[in-house]
Design a protein around this motif. Structure first.
Motif, PDB file in Angstrom:
ATOM      1  N   VAL A  84       0.827  -1.208   0.000  1.00 54.12           N
ATOM      2  CA  VAL A  84       0.000   0.000   0.000  1.00 54.12           C
ATOM      3  C   VAL A  84       0.861   1.257   0.000  1.00 54.12           C
ATOM      4  N   LYS A  85       1.862   1.318   0.843  1.00 53.85           N
ATOM      5  CA  LYS A  85       2.720   2.505   0.933  1.00 53.85           C
ATOM      6  C   LYS A  85       3.428   2.771  -0.402  1.00 53.85           C
ATOM      7  N   PHE A  86       3.886   1.705  -1.060  1.00 54.65           N
ATOM      8  CA  PHE A  86       4.521   1.845  -2.380  1.00 54.65           C
ATOM      9  C   PHE A  86       3.571   2.540  -3.358  1.00 54.65           C
ATOM     10  N   TYR A  87       2.314   2.088  -3.411  1.00 58.51           N
ATOM     11  CA  TYR A  87       1.361   2.682  -4.347  1.00 58.51           C
ATOM     12  C   TYR A  87       1.012   4.112  -3.938  1.00 58.51           C
ATOM     13  N   GLU A  88       0.884   4.362  -2.649  1.00 59.35           N
ATOM     14  CA  GLU A  88       0.634   5.734  -2.199  1.00 59.35           C
ATOM     15  C   GLU A  88       1.799   6.645  -2.587  1.00 59.35           C
ATOM     16  N   ASN A  89       3.024   6.156  -2.450  1.00 53.61           N
ATOM     17  CA  ASN A  89       4.198   6.942  -2.851  1.00 53.61           C
ATOM     18  C   ASN A  89       4.225   7.213  -4.354  1.00 53.61           C
ATOM     19  N   ASN A  90       3.497   6.412  -5.121  1.00 52.47           N
ATOM     20  CA  ASN A  90       3.396   6.589  -6.568  1.00 52.47           C
ATOM     21  C   ASN A  90       2.068   7.234  -6.963  1.00 52.47           C
ATOM     22  N   HIS A  91       1.470   7.969  -6.020  1.00 51.28           N
ATOM     23  CA  HIS A  91       0.297   8.809  -6.250  1.00 51.28           C
ATOM     24  C   HIS A  91      -1.000   8.049  -6.499  1.00 51.28           C
ATOM     25  N   PHE A  92      -1.102   6.827  -6.003  1.00 45.85           N
ATOM     26  CA  PHE A  92      -2.368   6.111  -6.007  1.00 45.85           C
ATOM     27  C   PHE A  92      -3.072   6.430  -4.695  1.00 45.85           C
ATOM     28  N   ASN A  93      -4.382   6.413  -4.732  1.00 47.18           N
ATOM     29  CA  ASN A  93      -5.191   6.695  -3.549  1.00 47.18           C
ATOM     30  C   ASN A  93      -5.912   5.433  -3.118  1.00 47.18           C
ATOM     31  N   THR A  94      -6.216   5.344  -1.843  1.00 50.05           N
ATOM     32  CA  THR A  94      -6.968   4.210  -1.320  1.00 50.05           C
ATOM     33  C   THR A  94      -8.448   4.553  -1.381  1.00 50.05           C
ATOM     34  N   SER A  95      -9.237   3.688  -2.007  1.00 53.45           N
ATOM     35  CA  SER A  95     -10.669   3.951  -2.090  1.00 53.45           C
ATOM     36  C   SER A  95     -11.452   3.113  -1.092  1.00 53.45           C
TER      37      SER A  95
END
Length: 186
Positions: A165-176
């Motif tokens: 999750v942190k990797f994707y957040e660091n790549n500007h993805f959001n948690t829905s």
């Protein structure tokens, strides 16, 4: 049917980290689309899946899906699935080397036109957890950036493992959705 191998979509960069030299250098790599109807692409991805032997095993999953999409009766599924790699190769994409593949991804087109990243895996020898003396960093981010550029303007989503999750957040993805860890970029 004549099937050509992988085709280069764009160039990108990763960082080559040499612990012995205490250096980090940006190096050019290629973002390529793999062809599930090409025997050499199938063989390369199959070899990658065997060689990586990671905890999650997505390389092997991608290889199996590519084989399925190239088989008889799979014509209805194949147009909705795309397979990509980040490779150190900068030419001769019809003859990829499994040892040069740094990351793999499988993307599906959903009914509403959204893109779903089914699998994304980085060579475990090059992950942030690797203790290798020489490794290639940011291959996963390079893959995501290439996919975001390719599918510019379209919603891209995925279901993340908790560890990623942190990797994707660091790549500007959001948690829905906190329960399923659905992540999206648009």
């Amino acid at each position: 049917m004549i099937s050509f191998g992988a085709r280069c979509i764009s160039d990108t960069t990763v960082q080559k980290i040499d612990k012995g030299q205490a250096s980090r250098v940006d190096i050019p790599v290629s973002f390529v689309e793999l062809n599930p109807f090409c025997e050499s692409d199938l063989a390369v991805v199959s070899n990658v899946g065997k060689r990586w032997r990671s905890d999650v095993g997505y390389g092997a999953c991608i290889a199996n899906c590519m084989k399925y999409c190239s088989g008889p009766g799979a014509e209805t599924e194949a147009p909705n699935l795309n397979f990509y790699a980040i490779t150190r190769q900068n030419s001769d994409f019809e003859n990829l080397s499994d040892e040069d593949i740094l990351a793999l991804a499988q993307v599906s087109s959903e009914n509403d036109g959204e893109k779903k990243i089914e699998y994304l895996e980085v060579d475990p020898d090059n992950s942030h957890k690797s203790k290798a003396d020489i490794r290639y960093a940011h291959a996963g981010s390079a893959m995501l950036n290439a996919l975001k550029a390719l599918y510019c303007g379209e919603k891209i989503f995925l279901y993340s493992t908790i560890d990623a999750v942190k990797f994707y957040e660091n790549n500007h993805f959001n948690t829905s959705d906190a329960l399923t860890k659905e992540m999206y970029f648009c």
